[in-house]
Design a protein around this motif. Structure first.
Motif, PDB file in Angstrom:
ATOM      1  N   TYR A   1      22.644   2.090  -9.080  1.00  0.00           N
ATOM      2  CA  TYR A   1      22.071   1.731  -7.782  1.00  0.00           C
ATOM      3  C   TYR A   1      23.177   1.476  -6.754  1.00  0.00           C
ATOM      4  CZ  TYR A   1      19.745  -1.074  -4.255  1.00  0.00           C
ATOM      5  OH  TYR A   1      19.284  -1.572  -3.059  1.00  0.00           O
ATOM      6  N   ILE A   2      24.237   0.789  -7.182  1.00  0.00           N
ATOM      7  CA  ILE A   2      25.355   0.537  -6.268  1.00  0.00           C
ATOM      8  C   ILE A   2      25.978   1.852  -5.845  1.00  0.00           C
ATOM      9  CG2 ILE A   2      27.659  -0.454  -6.017  1.00  0.00           C
ATOM     10  CD1 ILE A   2      26.963  -2.571  -7.895  1.00  0.00           C
ATOM     11  N   LEU A   3      26.240   2.706  -6.831  1.00  0.00           N
ATOM     12  CA  LEU A   3      26.955   3.947  -6.518  1.00  0.00           C
ATOM     13  C   LEU A   3      26.110   4.822  -5.595  1.00  0.00           C
ATOM     14  CD1 LEU A   3      28.692   4.754  -9.901  1.00  0.00           C
ATOM     15  CD2 LEU A   3      29.418   3.289  -8.019  1.00  0.00           C
ATOM     16  N   ARG A   4      24.823   4.708  -5.697  1.00  0.00           N
ATOM     17  CA  ARG A   4      23.950   5.506  -4.833  1.00  0.00           C
ATOM     18  C   ARG A   4      23.842   4.933  -3.424  1.00  0.00           C
ATOM     19  NH1 ARG A   4      18.691   5.188  -6.464  1.00  0.00           N
ATOM     20  NH2 ARG A   4      19.389   4.321  -8.410  1.00  0.00           N
ATOM     21  N   THR A   5      23.925   3.612  -3.290  1.00  0.00           N
ATOM     22  CA  THR A   5      23.562   3.048  -1.990  1.00  0.00           C
ATOM     23  C   THR A   5      24.684   2.350  -1.221  1.00  0.00           C
ATOM     24  OG1 THR A   5      22.718   1.165  -3.210  1.00  0.00           O
ATOM     25  CG2 THR A   5      21.099   2.724  -2.437  1.00  0.00           C
TER      26      THR A   5
ATOM     27  N   TRP B   1       9.031   1.701   3.243  1.00  0.00           N
ATOM     28  CA  TRP B   1      10.066   2.539   2.632  1.00  0.00           C
ATOM     29  C   TRP B   1       9.405   3.779   2.070  1.00  0.00           C
ATOM     30  CZ3 TRP B   1       8.931  -2.456   0.626  1.00  0.00           C
ATOM     31  CH2 TRP B   1       8.182  -2.474  -0.557  1.00  0.00           C
ATOM     32  N   TYR B   2      10.224   4.748   1.659  1.00  0.00           N
ATOM     33  CA  TYR B   2       9.667   5.952   1.043  1.00  0.00           C
ATOM     34  C   TYR B   2       9.252   5.646  -0.389  1.00  0.00           C
ATOM     35  CZ  TYR B   2      11.151   8.605   5.035  1.00  0.00           C
ATOM     36  OH  TYR B   2      11.272   9.073   6.302  1.00  0.00           O
ATOM     37  N   GLU B   3       8.196   6.320  -0.821  1.00  0.00           N
ATOM     38  CA  GLU B   3       7.672   6.011  -2.146  1.00  0.00           C
ATOM     39  C   GLU B   3       8.734   6.252  -3.225  1.00  0.00           C
ATOM     40  OE1 GLU B   3       3.730   7.424  -2.575  1.00  0.00           O
ATOM     41  OE2 GLU B   3       3.457   6.433  -4.520  1.00  0.00           O
ATOM     42  N   LYS B   4       9.592   7.219  -2.980  1.00  0.00           N
ATOM     43  CA  LYS B   4      10.609   7.505  -3.994  1.00  0.00           C
ATOM     44  C   LYS B   4      11.605   6.347  -4.138  1.00  0.00           C
ATOM     45  CE  LYS B   4      13.439  10.206  -0.774  1.00  0.00           C
ATOM     46  NZ  LYS B   4      14.364   9.151  -0.386  1.00  0.00           N
ATOM     47  N   ASP B   5      11.663   5.486  -3.127  1.00  0.00           N
ATOM     48  CA  ASP B   5      12.585   4.351  -3.199  1.00  0.00           C
ATOM     49  C   ASP B   5      11.902   3.065  -3.653  1.00  0.00           C
ATOM     50  OD1 ASP B   5      14.515   6.038  -2.188  1.00  0.00           O
ATOM     51  OD2 ASP B   5      14.027   5.537  -0.116  1.00  0.00           O
ATOM     52  N   MET B   6      10.742   3.249  -4.270  1.00  0.00           N
ATOM     53  CA  MET B   6       9.960   2.083  -4.687  1.00  0.00           C
ATOM     54  C   MET B   6      10.770   1.130  -5.548  1.00  0.00           C
ATOM     55  SD  MET B   6       6.920   0.777  -4.488  1.00  0.00           S
ATOM     56  CE  MET B   6       5.317   1.537  -4.685  1.00  0.00           C
TER      57      MET B   6
ATOM     58  N   ALA C   1      10.953  -4.647  -5.801  1.00  0.00           N
ATOM     59  CA  ALA C   1      11.459  -5.879  -6.429  1.00  0.00           C
ATOM     60  C   ALA C   1      12.217  -6.718  -5.404  1.00  0.00           C
ATOM     61  CB  ALA C   1      12.356  -5.527  -7.601  1.00  0.00           C
ATOM     62  N   LYS C   2      12.960  -6.021  -4.564  1.00  0.00           N
ATOM     63  CA  LYS C   2      13.781  -6.738  -3.583  1.00  0.00           C
ATOM     64  C   LYS C   2      12.907  -7.526  -2.600  1.00  0.00           C
ATOM     65  CE  LYS C   2      15.425  -4.369  -0.236  1.00  0.00           C
ATOM     66  NZ  LYS C   2      16.021  -3.105   0.210  1.00  0.00           N
ATOM     67  N   GLU C   3      11.873  -6.860  -2.084  1.00  0.00           N
ATOM     68  CA  GLU C   3      10.996  -7.540  -1.121  1.00  0.00           C
ATOM     69  C   GLU C   3      10.235  -8.680  -1.785  1.00  0.00           C
ATOM     70  OE1 GLU C   3      11.155  -7.246   1.977  1.00  0.00           O
ATOM     71  OE2 GLU C   3      12.392  -5.443   2.031  1.00  0.00           O
ATOM     72  N   LEU C   4       9.779  -8.412  -2.989  1.00  0.00           N
ATOM     73  CA  LEU C   4       9.028  -9.437  -3.723  1.00  0.00           C
ATOM     74  C   LEU C   4       9.901 -10.665  -3.920  1.00  0.00           C
ATOM     75  CD1 LEU C   4       6.185  -9.058  -4.813  1.00  0.00           C
ATOM     76  CD2 LEU C   4       7.156  -8.630  -7.058  1.00  0.00           C
TER      77      LEU C   4
ATOM     78  N   VAL D   1       0.860  -1.185   0.000  1.00  0.00           N
ATOM     79  CA  VAL D   1       0.000   0.000   0.000  1.00  0.00           C
ATOM     80  C   VAL D   1       0.893   1.231   0.000  1.00  0.00           C
ATOM     81  CG1 VAL D   1      -1.696   1.306   1.326  1.00  0.00           C
ATOM     82  CG2 VAL D   1      -1.816  -1.183   1.300  1.00  0.00           C
ATOM     83  N   ALA D   2       0.574   2.210  -0.846  1.00  0.00           N
ATOM     84  CA  ALA D   2       1.333   3.466  -0.844  1.00  0.00           C
ATOM     85  C   ALA D   2       0.408   4.589  -0.405  1.00  0.00           C
ATOM     86  CB  ALA D   2       1.882   3.744  -2.234  1.00  0.00           C
ATOM     87  N   GLN D   3       0.782   5.244   0.689  1.00  0.00           N
ATOM     88  CA  GLN D   3      -0.027   6.359   1.182  1.00  0.00           C
ATOM     89  C   GLN D   3       0.882   7.446   1.717  1.00  0.00           C
ATOM     90  OE1 GLN D   3      -2.403   4.307   4.071  1.00  0.00           O
ATOM     91  NE2 GLN D   3      -4.100   3.927   2.679  1.00  0.00           N
ATOM     92  N   LYS D   4       0.577   8.660   1.428  1.00  0.00           N
ATOM     93  CA  LYS D   4       1.310   9.817   1.971  1.00  0.00           C
ATOM     94  C   LYS D   4       2.819   9.684   1.785  1.00  0.00           C
ATOM     95  CE  LYS D   4      -2.144  10.499   5.559  1.00  0.00           C
ATOM     96  NZ  LYS D   4      -2.434   9.762   6.773  1.00  0.00           N
ATOM     97  N   GLY D   5       3.226   9.275   0.608  1.00  0.00           N
ATOM     98  CA  GLY D   5       4.655   9.248   0.310  1.00  0.00           C
ATOM     99  C   GLY D   5       5.393   8.051   0.878  1.00  0.00           C
ATOM    100  N   LYS D   6       4.676   7.211   1.611  1.00  0.00           N
ATOM    101  CA  LYS D   6       5.358   6.033   2.157  1.00  0.00           C
ATOM    102  C   LYS D   6       4.672   4.759   1.682  1.00  0.00           C
ATOM    103  CE  LYS D   6       7.308   8.221   6.188  1.00  0.00           C
ATOM    104  NZ  LYS D   6       7.154   8.460   7.613  1.00  0.00           N
ATOM    105  N   VAL D   7       5.463   3.705   1.649  1.00  0.00           N
ATOM    106  CA  VAL D   7       4.936   2.438   1.159  1.00  0.00           C
ATOM    107  C   VAL D   7       5.049   1.391   2.263  1.00  0.00           C
ATOM    108  CG1 VAL D   7       5.190   0.643  -0.593  1.00  0.00           C
ATOM    109  CG2 VAL D   7       5.754   3.019  -1.142  1.00  0.00           C
TER     110      VAL D   7
END
Ligand code: ADP
Ligand code: MG
Length: 890
Positions: free
Chosen positions: A699-703, A166-171, A176-179, A143-149
């Motif tokens: 993704y690696i360089l960011r995280t 997590w934050y919606e921006k990090d969807m 995919a990872k959780e799935l 569920v995504a609500q108010k910017g958070k998932v």
């Protein structure tokens, strides 16, 4: 994704009834189907379940059944007695099934009434026929609500219930990872996510998940909060670290609602939820997990040739599931890791104990799912016996393990449950509740009395027959029975004249007549009553026993986890002994030292002793002089990929608490493991492979953090040589200068070996060249590979000799042209000039690239990617101080 489509041909039921060809039965079918558009409707027709229209077309295709017709409607059928096999297969295809039964007996005149009595969905199936023993059966909701998932998932058969957010921006990173981590069989979403591109893209990769959407108003946090409190019998959710606005609440509450509706049980055994944050576990995205082939291989997706295969020594279904979960969630907490290690070690050092425990574990059934069945009022008497035998085996194991911190539960409860079942239930009872043969003699005096009457039937009848024989003088008088007419006295024709007057004729046959008497009728009534009473009483007594056990559901589930834990640690010990692994030293340092390390899977599939062990010694400690970046060059087939992966796998094994394939190992815990593989290996996924490669690299360089472990295998291969080299170069610099994490980078770009940085080490795979014979020794050594042996490999592959000769000539000429272009090592510590020399185009000119990562850019990058909401004031101040420091040189 397996989304059920509206399978009724357009048009309402009323419209159809006007149509001449529809029979009353089809009208009934269509009106029931109308209520179950998202399910495949199994419509009971005598000894078959029939499907019609699109359901029939789809099922006949999925299950390879013959498609026939009824009138103009496509139809296919399944015999009712084999229905479970077909349901199981449809569930595996991600289908939902509604079972529509006949209510009341068909009378041949009017249409039999029919009703849907059960809806079975992939994520809520309860019967063991529909489940896989070795993995959880998760139902998930996002569920995504108010910017958070919020993301929650539950296995109702075991009561495992988890949620994270997590934050919606990090969807993109997280969904995919959780799935991939929980592998749900079924996913529920609010309608507003139907157009979410990231989610849809992920779901397309996971076709077998049954997906369904519900109106947004179903996902209400406040209502869900109350729902969870009721379920967990708590006033608030503080003990689960949840409040009313936690993003996890809405999906978790919706899962419970949905379960209630489909299973018609409120799942009393679900008494809590685990909220996890990524920091508790090593973070791994799904493509890293796939590339490392942890629980499944890249080729066919089975567990063969995966890390899981090397560890598949668990004996119980619970252990098998837990092993999988450990592999998917390696720990970051040193104490927890060491605790597991100590238990593995205990078994390794005590082989008699290990063998004893494993032998007994082989007899333990799925206590976790049995407990779930008891709680959901599904367990039959055989299940209880299975539970008893398993508990007794577990108690035997506990005698040996209780001193070593494996258990916390009170074993007298297990003893009591087992005694209760032993005293009350027959050893080999019936599974149906309405057939009797469940309860042991001596458990209830009432039942014993009914049984006595029943069992004495023969005696009572014999006595009565003797009585009548004596008084009538008919020596061959017999009392018999059949299911149609019950008990009767049979007298042959010859004796007809001697029949006493109180005999009532029931039926005349050719040679004999059948009679009854008031006394015989009375005996018969008693017998029937006794049978009925027995069945009724047995059922009531059974339900009583079952609900007594259901009171201990939590205890049983806890015991199941203890069994699983002991089973997994024993399995890890067994693997360690079998494969010759050692206990690694795990701590909070940033060291990574392995002596004589091996790739567990490659070694397993090579003849004994053929695998060549290799060392590694890197450290990301700030004050160390050791390298943290290993750049590995060497020809194809030299063993680079194997070396890279073996080190990532050793880190992972260490952090699940396992021993590792090495002679000695010192592992500072890592917070993330990344494993990137150059594009051409990912062709199967059919995307623009270079784009995927770059997205993943970004993704690696960011995280990545200083505590991460990065494996890069031929990154940059998916584009032209110059582009690829430049990117590989720039990425390496960024890893070396900005991220400073432990990295192993394998490349066939020899130019990269001119990167120069105090913490970079050049490594290569040793190759022996004797009389034109090239042998790959698979031994890692310090230095750069001198030759790419590409032509050698080409010749091994059987390219014509003329082509090989020509290739050698060209190579010679390229080498001679490049002499002047070849510079000395380029120092890249904070310098970002790149010189490429050996590629044809750049032979002539030395390219100087603009500064790729200036300090300003690094700072800017960090500002853009940090999340103020997620930071303490202290952390924010530290950040500012660091930025200031890094910019102060300007
Ligand atoms: P590269 O990535 O350099 O092309 P790979 O790692 O794919 O090489 O290895 C090539 C082959 O060599 C693999 O099939 C593997 O079985 C074998 N191999 C790799 N490393 C070793 C080793 N240390 N000992 C024995 N065989 C190895
Ligand atoms: Mg390779």
């Amino acid at each position: 994704m397996a989304r059920s489509k509206d399978t009724i041909v357009a048009g309402t039921v009323q419209n159809r009834s006007e149509s001449a060809e529809l029979t009353p039965m089809m009208i009934q079918y269509l009106s029931i189907k109308d209520q179950h558009k998202d399910e495949i409707l199994f419509y009971r027709l005598g000894d078959f379940y029939e499907m019609f229209n699109n359901d029939a077309i789809e099922v006949s295709r999925l299950l390879n059944l013959t498609l026939t017709h009824r009138g103009s409607a496509p139809m296919c059928g399944i015999p009712f007695h084999a229905v479970k096999i077909y349901i199981a297969r449809l569930l595996r295809c991600g289908k939902r099934i509604a079972i529509c039964e006949q209510i009341g007996e068909p009378n041949g005149k009017t249409l039999t009434e029919r009703k849907v009595i059960e809806v079975i969905t992939p994520g809520t199936a309860l019967e063991s026929e529909y489940l896989e023993g070795g993995s959880n059966n998760f139902l998930a909701c996002v569920v995504a609500q108010k910017g958070k998932v919020g993301f929650a998932y539950i296995d109702v058969t075991t009561s495992d219930f988890f949620a994270t957010s997590w934050y919606e921006k990090d969807m993109e990173e997280n969904f995919a990872k959780e799935l991939d981590r929980c592998h749900p069989r079924e996913l529920l979403l609010p309608q507003n996510l139907e157009k979410n591109e990231i989610i849809q893209a992920s779901l397309e990769q996971n076709e077998r998940i049954a997906v369904s959407y519900y109106p947004d108003w179903n996902f209400d946090s406040a209502l869900s909060y109350k729902r969870l409190c009721t379920q967990f019998k708590t006033a608030n959710l503080q003990s689960f670290s949840l409040n009313e606005s936690s993003p996890e609440v809405a999906p978790a509450g919706f899962l419970l609602d949905y379960l209630q509706k489909t299973t018609t049980s409120n799942s009393p055994h679900v008494t809590g939820i685990k909220i996890y944050r990524d920091s508790q576990f090593v973070i791994m995205d799904d493509s890293s997990r796939r590339n490392l082939e942890i629980v499944q291989n890249l080729r066919d997706g089975t567990s063969q040739f995966s890390l899981l295969e090397c560890l598949s020594h668990t004996q119980t279904a619970m252990g098998k599931r837990m092993m999988r979960n450990w592999l998917l969630y390696p720990l970051t907490n040193v104490e927890e890791i060491q605790n597991r290690q100590s238990h593995v070690e205990l078994f390794v050092n005590n082989r008699n104990l290990l063998e004893y425990v494993r032998e007994i574990f082989a007899d333990i059934l799925d206590v976790e799912r049995l407990a779930g069945r008891v709680a959901m009022e599904r367990a039959h008497a055989k299940d209880l016996q299975a539970l008893r035998l398993s508990l007794e085996s577990w108690l035997k194991v506990r005698e040996q393990l209780d001193d070593f911190g494996f258990t916390q539960t009170d074993k007298t409860i297990a003893q009591n449950i087992s005694k209760l079942i032993f005293d009350s239930i027959l050893e080999d009872p019936a599974t149906a509740l309405d057939e009797g043969r469940i309860i042991k003699g001596g458990w209830s005096s009432e039942l014993d009395e009914y049984r006595r009457i029943h069992d004495n039937v023969n005696k009572i009848l014999e006595d009565y027959a003797e009585e009548e024989k004596a008084s009538s003088g008919i020596a061959n008088l017999r009392i018999r029975s059949n299911s149609l007419s019950g008990y009767y006295i049979e007298i042959t024709r010859g004796k007809a004249s001697q029949v006493p007057p109180h005999f009532i004729l029931r039926r005349a046959l050719t040679n004999a007549d059948r009679y009854t008497t008031p006394r015989l009728q009375e005996i018969e009534k008693q017998i029937n009553e006794a049978s009925l009473k027995i069945i009724e009483t047995e059922k009531a007594l059974f339900l009583e026993v079952r609900s007594k056990i259901a009171e201990q559901t939590n205890y049983l589930l806890q015991s199941a986890k203890e069994i699983a834990y002991a089973d997994v640690t024993a399995a890890l010990a067994n693997a360690a002994i079998l494969h010759g692994w050692v206990k690694p030293l795990v701590d909070n340092s940033k060291e990574f030292t392995v002596r004589s390390g091996r790739h567990p899977v490659v070694e397993l599939h090579l003849p004994g002793g053929e695998f060549v062990p290799n060392d590694i010694e890197i450290s990301a400690e700030n004050d160390s002089y050791q390298p943290y970046f290993g750049l590995i060059t060497g020809p194809n087939m030299a063993g680079k990929s194997t070396y890279l992966r073996q080190n990532a796998l050793i880190a992972l094994l260490a952090q699940i608490g396992s021993f590792v394939p090495a002679r000695e190992a010192h592992i500072g815990v890592v917070d993330r493991i990344f494993c990137r593989v150059g594009a051409s290996d990912n062709l199967a996924r059919g995307e623009s492979t270079f784009l995927v490669e770059m997205t993943e690299t970004a993704y690696i360089l960011r995280t990545a953090t200083e505590k991460s472990f990065v494996i890069m295998d031929e990154v940059g291969r998916g584009t032209s040589t110059e582009d690829g080299l430049s990117i590989a170069w720039a990425v390496s610099e960024y890893l070396l200068n900005a991220l400073k994490c432990k990295t192993l980078f394998a490349t066939h770009y020899h130019e990269l070996t001119r990167l120069n940085h105090p913490r970079l080490q050049l490594l290569c795979m040793e190759v022996s060249e004797e009389n034109d014979k090239v042998t790959f020794l698979r031994k890692i050594k310090v230095g750069a590979s001198e030759n790419s042996y590409g032509i050698h490999v080409a010749s091994l592959a059987g390219l014509p000799q003329s082509v090989i000769r020509r290739a050698n000539e060209i190579l010679q000429s390229l080498h001679s042209t490049s002499q002047d272009g070849t510079g000395t090592g380029v120092n890249v510590e904070n310098v970002v000039t790149v010189q490429t020399a050996e590629t044809e185009k750049t032979l002539q000119k030395s390219v100087t690239m603009p500064g790729l990562f200036s300090d300003e850019e690094l700072v800017l990058d960090e500002i853009l990617s940090c999340d103020p909401d997620d930071m303490t004031p202290r952390q924010a101040l530290d950040l500012i101080a660091r930025w200031k420091k890094s910019l102060s040189g300007r």
